[in-house]
Design an enzyme around this catalytic site. Structure first.
Site, mmCIF file in Angstrom:
data_model
loop_
_atom_site.group_PDB
_atom_site.id
_atom_site.type_symbol
_atom_site.label_atom_id
_atom_site.label_comp_id
_atom_site.label_asym_id
_atom_site.label_seq_id
_atom_site.Cartn_x
_atom_site.Cartn_y
_atom_site.Cartn_z
ATOM 1 N N LYS A 205 -8.598 26.111 -0.662
ATOM 2 C CA LYS A 205 -8.859 24.841 0.297
ATOM 3 C C LYS A 205 -7.879 24.881 2.060
ATOM 4 O O LYS A 205 -8.823 24.975 2.769
ATOM 5 C CB LYS A 205 -9.536 23.387 0.079
ATOM 6 C CG LYS A 205 -10.349 22.820 1.046
ATOM 7 C CD LYS A 205 -10.822 21.237 0.020
ATOM 8 C CE LYS A 205 -11.393 21.844 -1.073
ATOM 9 N NZ LYS A 205 -12.455 20.374 -1.363
ATOM 10 N N GLU A 211 1.914 27.102 -4.832
ATOM 11 C CA GLU A 211 1.657 28.913 -5.274
ATOM 12 C C GLU A 211 1.060 29.855 -4.544
ATOM 13 O O GLU A 211 1.327 30.858 -4.437
ATOM 14 C CB GLU A 211 1.178 28.568 -7.079
ATOM 15 C CG GLU A 211 2.115 27.461 -7.229
ATOM 16 C CD GLU A 211 1.653 25.925 -7.453
ATOM 17 O OE1 GLU A 211 2.309 25.252 -7.770
ATOM 18 O OE2 GLU A 211 0.936 25.565 -6.767
ATOM 19 N N GLY A 265 -11.773 20.736 -6.860
ATOM 20 C CA GLY A 265 -11.162 21.985 -7.254
ATOM 21 C C GLY A 265 -11.382 22.354 -8.980
ATOM 22 O O GLY A 265 -11.339 23.882 -8.906
ATOM 23 N N ARG A 266 -11.450 21.602 -9.788
ATOM 24 C CA ARG A 266 -11.811 22.250 -10.833
ATOM 25 C C ARG A 266 -13.253 22.468 -11.626
ATOM 26 O O ARG A 266 -13.637 23.277 -12.938
ATOM 27 C CB ARG A 266 -11.042 21.226 -12.581
ATOM 28 C CG ARG A 266 -11.847 19.922 -12.313
ATOM 29 C CD ARG A 266 -10.864 19.262 -12.836
ATOM 30 N NE ARG A 266 -10.761 17.702 -12.614
ATOM 31 C CZ ARG A 266 -10.674 16.987 -11.626
ATOM 32 N NH1 ARG A 266 -9.964 17.216 -10.907
ATOM 33 N NH2 ARG A 266 -11.111 15.929 -11.479
ATOM 34 N N GLU A 351 -7.602 17.312 -16.988
ATOM 35 C CA GLU A 351 -7.413 16.118 -15.658
ATOM 36 C C GLU A 351 -8.139 15.146 -14.690
ATOM 37 O O GLU A 351 -8.180 14.472 -13.783
ATOM 38 C CB GLU A 351 -7.640 17.130 -14.556
ATOM 39 C CG GLU A 351 -6.753 17.438 -12.643
ATOM 40 C CD GLU A 351 -6.980 18.374 -12.507
ATOM 41 O OE1 GLU A 351 -4.987 19.164 -12.485
ATOM 42 O OE2 GLU A 351 -7.438 18.783 -11.726
ATOM 43 N N HIS A 382 -6.301 32.625 -38.152
ATOM 44 C CA HIS A 382 -4.075 32.904 -38.808
ATOM 45 C C HIS A 382 -3.384 32.479 -38.311
ATOM 46 O O HIS A 382 -2.188 32.721 -37.836
ATOM 47 C CB HIS A 382 -4.330 34.263 -38.594
ATOM 48 C CG HIS A 382 -5.726 35.499 -39.407
ATOM 49 N ND1 HIS A 382 -5.085 35.317 -40.884
ATOM 50 C CD2 HIS A 382 -6.662 35.006 -39.309
ATOM 51 C CE1 HIS A 382 -6.394 35.532 -41.305
ATOM 52 N NE2 HIS A 382 -7.654 35.571 -40.756
ATOM 53 N N LYS A 510 5.097 17.664 -7.433
ATOM 54 C CA LYS A 510 4.954 18.152 -6.252
ATOM 55 C C LYS A 510 6.159 18.286 -5.189
ATOM 56 O O LYS A 510 6.567 19.376 -4.978
ATOM 57 C CB LYS A 510 3.377 18.350 -5.806
ATOM 58 C CG LYS A 510 2.141 19.334 -6.638
ATOM 59 C CD LYS A 510 0.953 19.123 -5.476
ATOM 60 C CE LYS A 510 0.058 19.887 -6.454
ATOM 61 N NZ LYS A 510 -1.268 20.390 -5.440
#
Length: 546
Positions: A205, A211, A265-266, A351, A382, A510
């Site tokens: 945004k 990153e 964002g999520r 979050e 398993h 951050k």
């Protein structure tokens, strides 16, 4: 007399005590129609919660809990565009992104739907033109590969959905996702790609995310070094609101897709962040994905509490978390293509509701969000099902299972279905020691062996689960399932009285990472950092090649 959340939780705790040693299996023996009574349906999604330790009085109390929390008022506030994200003074309107009706959605007195539809139209046109080759690389070759560069919600949602809907690619380009700042992620992704036929989508945004922009610059060099600086504009598009930064990067205005501050964002897969998904499956299927979510939104908005799948799922989660004291919850899709589904929900849930302060800025008085985890069956059987069946902690499980697969491969799907249903039954039923002893004796084991081994083969059972069944994992069903869990998270946040739509918890790390960059690169010392951090930096520096 109006109830409070606290008073209803007190009554629920008393109700649990009254149930005493009652087992879930006992509830089935006492009610021949328990499955019918404790299951609900929306479209072709069936939610079976009969394998939980709840009876009609408990369900009545859970409905009272929802009413006491003010859920209906808070739900209406979200859909009407009120600023329910109080700490950031924003509306929360991911539901507007998939609003398939003519109903306006107002934010600060303005209907946002015309702009939402305009961006959606641009996304659909761009996606289809990439797919049919109308939009091509600088040399005129159609794109064979698309790389989405983002992190968090700009990665997990579209990456999950693209993998889940692989059968709907129908000849579209290969779509890849890069998120981690670890150079291995983008290096491995670029390996074997042809710059001339690769398109990059940069999803940030602000166009400043550490990153994402680190990976974007590496991708830019990949194109510029191979094709020249003039080729950059043809091989990039951006999902961003920072027009100046995207222009400086070399991305033309007609390849920039915006979104709004009321999109978390999520929750952004429904926005232009879903461009990678639209390219992967085409606009028709992308719109079906939105349609499925919209129908779940309407169900959540209008269905009575005791018939409302997201509300019931949330309330049963509150029962398990706050009354029964179960600290974690597992989600097990019996669908390999939902491999990333749990990771996406893990972010959305943890979050959103990993909070310790109420919306009034006071401490929360009870445990909030559980740890969400899981993996697809049968692989997970398993891996960690041993702990689910015989571990010391009780962990509720959500199972997800399609009736029809996309592949026609003999008895694969029959065996998958049998395994899913068997696991939920085994978790509930268990196996007592007397039964184990009888079986061992019948197989010829001697008494010494029986005494030694029987306790190890005993399963306590009485472990709750919810099962979701649906016809097949198509775009509409996936949209509905994601929306179902989004609304579950919202309801639980209302009951806990927290703001589910900020994420201040990610900020401190951050800030410290930014301050440590000069330290780890050797430009400054570690003054101001703790002794452990300084020591670790020194050790890393010592191991690096000079």
């Amino acid at each position: 007399m109006s109830r409070t959340v606290t008073s209803v939780l007190v009554d629920l705790a008393a109700y649990l005590r009254d149930l005493g040693d009652t087992r879930i299996m006992d509830l089935f023996e006492n009610d021949a129609d328990r499955f019918g009574t404790f299951s609900r349906r929306h479209d072709d999604i069936l939610m079976d919660f009969s394998k939980t330790k709840l009876t009609a009085p408990g369900m009545k109390l859970l409905v009272e809990l929802a009413e006491a929390s003010g859920l209906e008022k808070r739900r209406a506030a979200m859909f009407s565009g009120e600023h329910i994200n109080l700490t950031e003074d924003r509306a929360v309107l991911h539901v507007a992104l998939r609003n398939r009706s003519d109903r306006p959605v107002m934010v600060d007195g303005e209907d946002v739907m015309p702009e939402v539809r305009a961006v959606l139209d641009r996304v659909c046109v761009f996606a289809d033109e990439v797919r049919d080759g109308s939009i091509a690389g600088s040399g005129g070759k159609p794109f064979t590969d698309v790389v989405n560069i983002g992190i968090g919600g700009s990665d997990l949602g579209p990456a999950m959905a693209a993998a889940a809907l692989t059968p709907y690619r129908e000849g579209g380009p290969n779509v890849h996702f890069v998120s981690n700042i670890d150079g291995a992620h983008i290096a491995d992704t670029l390996q074997g790609l042809d710059p001339a036929t690769t398109l990059f989508l940069v999803a940030s945004k602000t166009f400043t995310t550490l990153e994402t922009m680190t990976n974007a610059r590496t991708a830019r060099a990949f194109i510029a070094d191979a094709l020249g600086e003039d080729a950059v504009s043809a091989h990039f598009a951006a999902i961003s609101t920072n027009l100046a930064a995207t222009a400086d990067f070399g991305i033309p205005r007609d390849r920039i897709f915006g979104f709004w501050d009321w999109v978390g964002g999520r929750y952004s897969v429904w926005s232009a962040v879903g461009l990678s998904l639209a390219i992967a499956i085409g606009s028709k299927n992308f719109l079906a994905f939105l349609d499925g979510a919209y129908r779940m939104d309407e169900h959540f908005r209008t269905a009575p509490i005791d018939e409302n799948l997201p509300v019931l799922l949330a309330l049963i989660g509150i029962w398990h978390r706050n009354v029964c004291g179960y600290a974690t919850s597992a989600i097990i899709p019996y669908d390999q293509r939902l491999d990333k589904f749990v990771s996406h929900l893990q972010q959305v849930d943890m979050e959103s509701n990993g909070k310790r302060v109420t919306i009034e800025s006071t401490p929360v008085g009870l445990p909030t969000g559980p740890v969400i985890w899981g993996a697809p069956g049968t692989n997970s059987q398993h891996a960690f099902f041993q702990l689910l069946h015989q571990g010391t902690d009780i962990i509720p499980v959500d199972f997800l299972l399609a009736a029809e697969p996309h592949e026609n491969l003999g008895d694969h799907h029959a065996k998958l279905m049998a395994n899913c249903l068997a696991q939920s039954e085994a978790l509930m039923r268990g196996r007592d020691e007397a039964t184990v002893r009888e079986k061992m004796a019948a197989s010829g084991a001697d008494q010494t062996t029986i005494d030694k081994i029987a306790p190890h083969k005993t399963f306590p059972g009485n472990r709750p689960s919810i099962t979701f069944l649906y016809r097949t994992l198509d775009p509409a069903t996936l949209g509905a399932l994601i929306a179902l869990y989004e609304h579950r998270i919202f309801v639980q946040g209302v009951v806990w009285n927290v703001n589910s739509f900020d994420q201040w918890g990610v900020e401190l790390g951050k800030e410290l990472a930014a301050s440590l960059l000069d330290v780890v690169e050797g430009r400054t010392g570690a003054d101001g950092h703790d002794g452990s951090t300084a020591g670790l930096v020194g050790y890393l520096r010592g191991m690096q090649k000079v």
